[in-house]
Design an enzyme around this catalytic site. Sequence first.
Site, mmCIF file in Angstrom:
data_model
loop_
_atom_site.group_PDB
_atom_site.id
_atom_site.type_symbol
_atom_site.label_atom_id
_atom_site.label_comp_id
_atom_site.label_asym_id
_atom_site.label_seq_id
_atom_site.Cartn_x
_atom_site.Cartn_y
_atom_site.Cartn_z
ATOM 1 N N ARG A 16 0.698 -1.417 -0.231
ATOM 2 C CA ARG A 16 -0.063 -0.013 -0.012
ATOM 3 C C ARG A 16 0.737 1.196 0.040
ATOM 4 O O ARG A 16 1.124 1.910 -1.158
ATOM 5 C CB ARG A 16 -0.991 -0.120 1.307
ATOM 6 C CG ARG A 16 -2.108 0.888 1.011
ATOM 7 C CD ARG A 16 -1.744 2.371 1.455
ATOM 8 N NE ARG A 16 -1.089 2.423 2.932
ATOM 9 C CZ ARG A 16 -0.614 3.647 3.401
ATOM 10 N NH1 ARG A 16 -0.658 4.640 2.549
ATOM 11 N NH2 ARG A 16 -0.013 3.600 4.701
ATOM 12 N N ASP A 17 1.611 1.536 1.097
ATOM 13 C CA ASP A 17 2.232 2.876 1.129
ATOM 14 C C ASP A 17 3.465 2.738 0.214
ATOM 15 O O ASP A 17 3.751 3.915 -0.515
ATOM 16 C CB ASP A 17 2.701 3.081 2.564
ATOM 17 C CG ASP A 17 3.224 4.484 2.861
ATOM 18 O OD1 ASP A 17 3.444 5.114 2.095
ATOM 19 O OD2 ASP A 17 3.181 4.697 4.063
ATOM 20 N N HIS A 206 4.798 4.555 13.091
ATOM 21 C CA HIS A 206 5.128 4.397 11.348
ATOM 22 C C HIS A 206 6.047 5.554 11.118
ATOM 23 O O HIS A 206 5.634 6.756 11.034
ATOM 24 C CB HIS A 206 3.598 4.697 10.743
ATOM 25 C CG HIS A 206 3.463 4.845 9.114
ATOM 26 N ND1 HIS A 206 2.868 3.918 8.499
ATOM 27 C CD2 HIS A 206 3.915 5.790 8.345
ATOM 28 C CE1 HIS A 206 2.729 4.365 7.461
ATOM 29 N NE2 HIS A 206 3.455 5.260 7.333
ATOM 30 N N HIS A 208 8.716 7.101 8.126
ATOM 31 C CA HIS A 208 9.433 7.323 6.791
ATOM 32 C C HIS A 208 10.757 7.634 7.253
ATOM 33 O O HIS A 208 11.281 8.058 8.392
ATOM 34 C CB HIS A 208 8.633 8.472 6.132
ATOM 35 C CG HIS A 208 7.408 7.823 5.528
ATOM 36 N ND1 HIS A 208 6.987 7.285 4.424
ATOM 37 C CD2 HIS A 208 6.069 7.797 6.265
ATOM 38 C CE1 HIS A 208 5.750 6.893 4.300
ATOM 39 N NE2 HIS A 208 5.250 7.116 5.407
ATOM 40 N N CYS A 239 3.629 9.371 0.624
ATOM 41 C CA CYS A 239 2.425 9.695 0.504
ATOM 42 C C CYS A 239 2.449 10.819 -0.703
ATOM 43 O O CYS A 239 3.408 11.658 -0.778
ATOM 44 C CB CYS A 239 1.724 10.433 1.694
ATOM 45 S SG CYS A 239 0.196 11.136 1.284
ATOM 46 N N ASN A 248 9.251 4.625 3.415
ATOM 47 C CA ASN A 248 9.061 4.146 4.921
ATOM 48 C C ASN A 248 10.386 3.573 5.131
ATOM 49 O O ASN A 248 11.051 2.879 4.236
ATOM 50 C CB ASN A 248 7.951 2.972 4.703
ATOM 51 C CG ASN A 248 6.549 3.563 4.528
ATOM 52 O OD1 ASN A 248 6.204 3.648 3.344
ATOM 53 N ND2 ASN A 248 5.673 3.695 5.487
HETATM 54 P P1 HMG Z 1 -13.068 14.320 -3.500
HETATM 55 O O1 HMG Z 1 -12.677 14.518 -4.857
HETATM 56 O O2 HMG Z 1 -13.168 15.359 -2.555
HETATM 57 O O3 HMG Z 1 -14.192 13.274 -3.438
HETATM 58 O O4 HMG Z 1 -11.848 13.310 -3.075
HETATM 59 P P2 HMG Z 1 -15.951 13.296 -3.399
HETATM 60 O O5 HMG Z 1 -16.564 12.601 -2.033
HETATM 61 O O6 HMG Z 1 -16.112 14.792 -3.709
HETATM 62 O O7 HMG Z 1 -16.274 12.615 -4.656
HETATM 63 C C1 HMG Z 1 -15.836 12.632 -5.996
HETATM 64 C C2 HMG Z 1 -15.892 11.557 -6.695
HETATM 65 O O8 HMG Z 1 -15.082 10.518 -6.045
HETATM 66 C C3 HMG Z 1 -17.366 10.679 -6.730
HETATM 67 O O9 HMG Z 1 -17.249 10.254 -7.985
HETATM 68 C C4 HMG Z 1 -17.222 9.717 -5.588
HETATM 69 O O10 HMG Z 1 -18.230 8.578 -5.939
HETATM 70 C C5 HMG Z 1 -15.718 9.525 -5.781
HETATM 71 P P3 HMG Z 1 -18.105 10.970 -8.888
HETATM 72 O O11 HMG Z 1 -19.575 11.299 -8.792
HETATM 73 O O12 HMG Z 1 -17.242 12.061 -9.646
HETATM 74 O O13 HMG Z 1 -17.969 9.694 -10.353
HETATM 75 N N1 HMG Z 1 -15.025 8.692 -4.567
HETATM 76 C C6 HMG Z 1 -14.676 7.612 -4.549
HETATM 77 N N2 HMG Z 1 -14.183 6.535 -5.630
HETATM 78 C C7 HMG Z 1 -13.710 5.477 -5.065
HETATM 79 N N3 HMG Z 1 -13.323 5.238 -3.882
HETATM 80 C C8 HMG Z 1 -13.546 6.160 -2.880
HETATM 81 C C9 HMG Z 1 -14.129 7.385 -3.176
HETATM 82 N N4 HMG Z 1 -14.674 8.309 -2.662
HETATM 83 C C10 HMG Z 1 -15.356 9.228 -3.466
HETATM 84 N N5 HMG Z 1 -13.314 5.980 -1.515
HETATM 85 C C11 HMG Z 1 -10.987 11.620 -1.537
HETATM 86 C C12 HMG Z 1 -11.991 12.672 -1.488
HETATM 87 C C13 HMG Z 1 -11.014 10.965 -0.241
HETATM 88 C C14 HMG Z 1 -12.034 10.427 -2.237
HETATM 89 C C15 HMG Z 1 -9.739 11.630 -1.948
HETATM 90 O O14 HMG Z 1 -9.026 12.805 -1.769
HETATM 91 C C16 HMG Z 1 -8.764 10.389 -2.066
HETATM 92 O O15 HMG Z 1 -9.236 9.271 -2.619
HETATM 93 N N6 HMG Z 1 -7.726 10.773 -1.299
HETATM 94 C C17 HMG Z 1 -6.772 9.488 -1.079
HETATM 95 C C18 HMG Z 1 -5.544 10.297 -0.844
HETATM 96 C C19 HMG Z 1 -4.367 8.843 -0.561
HETATM 97 O O16 HMG Z 1 -4.909 7.679 -0.867
HETATM 98 N N7 HMG Z 1 -3.454 9.177 0.018
HETATM 99 C C20 HMG Z 1 -2.447 8.319 0.397
HETATM 100 C C21 HMG Z 1 -2.720 7.585 1.684
HETATM 101 S S1 HMG Z 1 -2.650 8.230 3.268
HETATM 102 C C22 HMG Z 1 -0.824 8.052 3.592
HETATM 103 O O17 HMG Z 1 -0.165 7.603 2.679
HETATM 104 C C23 HMG Z 1 -0.503 8.367 4.942
HETATM 105 C C24 HMG Z 1 -0.104 7.121 6.066
HETATM 106 O O18 HMG Z 1 0.938 6.362 5.094
HETATM 107 C C25 HMG Z 1 0.503 7.719 7.118
HETATM 108 C C26 HMG Z 1 1.700 8.692 7.032
HETATM 109 O O19 HMG Z 1 2.541 8.290 6.571
HETATM 110 O O20 HMG Z 1 1.195 9.698 7.390
HETATM 111 C C27 HMG Z 1 -1.282 6.264 6.264
HETATM 112 MG MG MG Z 2 3.008 6.556 5.272
#
Ligand code: HMG
Ligand code: MG
Length: 298
Positions: A16-17, A206, A208, A239, A248
């Site tokens: 994932r990450d 966690h 990095h 991220c 990481n």
């Molecule tokens: P948005 O554009 O604000 O979403 O994104 P929305 O709610 O306005 O919806 C827009 C469209 O997206 C709609 O579809 C929804 O159905 C669809 P449309 O009507 O336009 O066809 N939608 C989705 N589709 C699939 N799966 C979903 C989903 N939600 C809405 N879950 C959103 C908001 C949260 C979806 C977006 O910003 C996003 O996906 N962000 C993810 C970012 C990400 O993955 N970041 C990395 C992970 S976190 C990380 O790595 C940190 C960590 O490792 C710890 C650390 O190190 O800090 C964990």
């Molecule tokens: Mg991370």
Amino acid sequence: MFSLPNNATIIEVGPRDGLQNEKNLIETNVKLNFIKCLQDAGIIEMELTSFVSPKWVPQMADAEKIVKNITKVGRQFVLAPNATGVERAMENGADAIAVFVGVSHTFNKKNINKNTDEAMDSLAPVVAKLKEQGKFVRACISTAFYCPYEGKIEVEDTISLCKVFASWGVDELSVADTIGMANPVESYTLFKRLKEELPNLLLTAHFHDTRKMALANIYAALQAGVDRFDTSAGGLGGCPFAKGATGNVATEDVVHMLESIGVHTGIDVEKVCEAAKIVEPLISGTIDSGQFRLFKQK
Ligand code: HMG
Ligand code: MG
């Protein structure tokens, strides 16, 4: 000398990450093979993928296929940012969900298009429903130490956010140094406070590894009583929405360090190295390989 735990748990986040920030789309079969090899190495807790928007993170667009096609071994997490993500995860048989939010408003706006308060308002009913259904919920707390946009994060702000998740009944907190800026004193201070204030929660660190302080930070977290660590085979990761984030801490380095100081992980470090080799040739840009393997290759 503080007393080390006899055992520690590694939560592998490579699939994932490790892969989410990769621009080259990696075939689902390769990811499945990577996961299987990590399981064969003895890993029993893993983040498999994330049910996020495929428009935001194209590499995770095959989340359904990943969850449907793996053999379940131990606890396997999928990330979900919202109700849509949880629904997709459930439809495909996921039973341990990782929700995520940062302490920093600016980071959250960039990562999930909501500030911290808006994100927590929308997550509250999602987590409540998951707990009603008896699911394991892990809460990932990003920017727990530093934010790439807001700078240093106050310990009290991180603790307050963690306490909200604790009051919702989550099972685990994974507290993250998203951009790899923390030092061992900061690691010890935050994790010691969290251990004291939330003694009944599983607590995971966690890190990095931007400044090569992740191993030192893990040692400091061990001193504070933490025995769970998120790591990524090959040191892959980062991220996409955290400017300057690098990989990481490498699973092989953490396993090597822990085993060499008598903390058992149950993981075969050589097999982790083999697993990393499956994906490394497909990664664009520089790979910040684990030091364990660099040393072996000499
Ligand atoms: P948005 O554009 O604000 O979403 O994104 P929305 O709610 O306005 O919806 C827009 C469209 O997206 C709609 O579809 C929804 O159905 C669809 P449309 O009507 O336009 O066809 N939608 C989705 N589709 C699939 N799966 C979903 C989903 N939600 C809405 N879950 C959103 C908001 C949260 C979806 C977006 O910003 C996003 O996906 N962000 C993810 C970012 C990400 O993955 N970041 C990395 C992970 S976190 C990380 O790595 C940190 C960590 O490792 C710890 C650390 O190190 O800090 C964990
Ligand atoms: Mg991370």
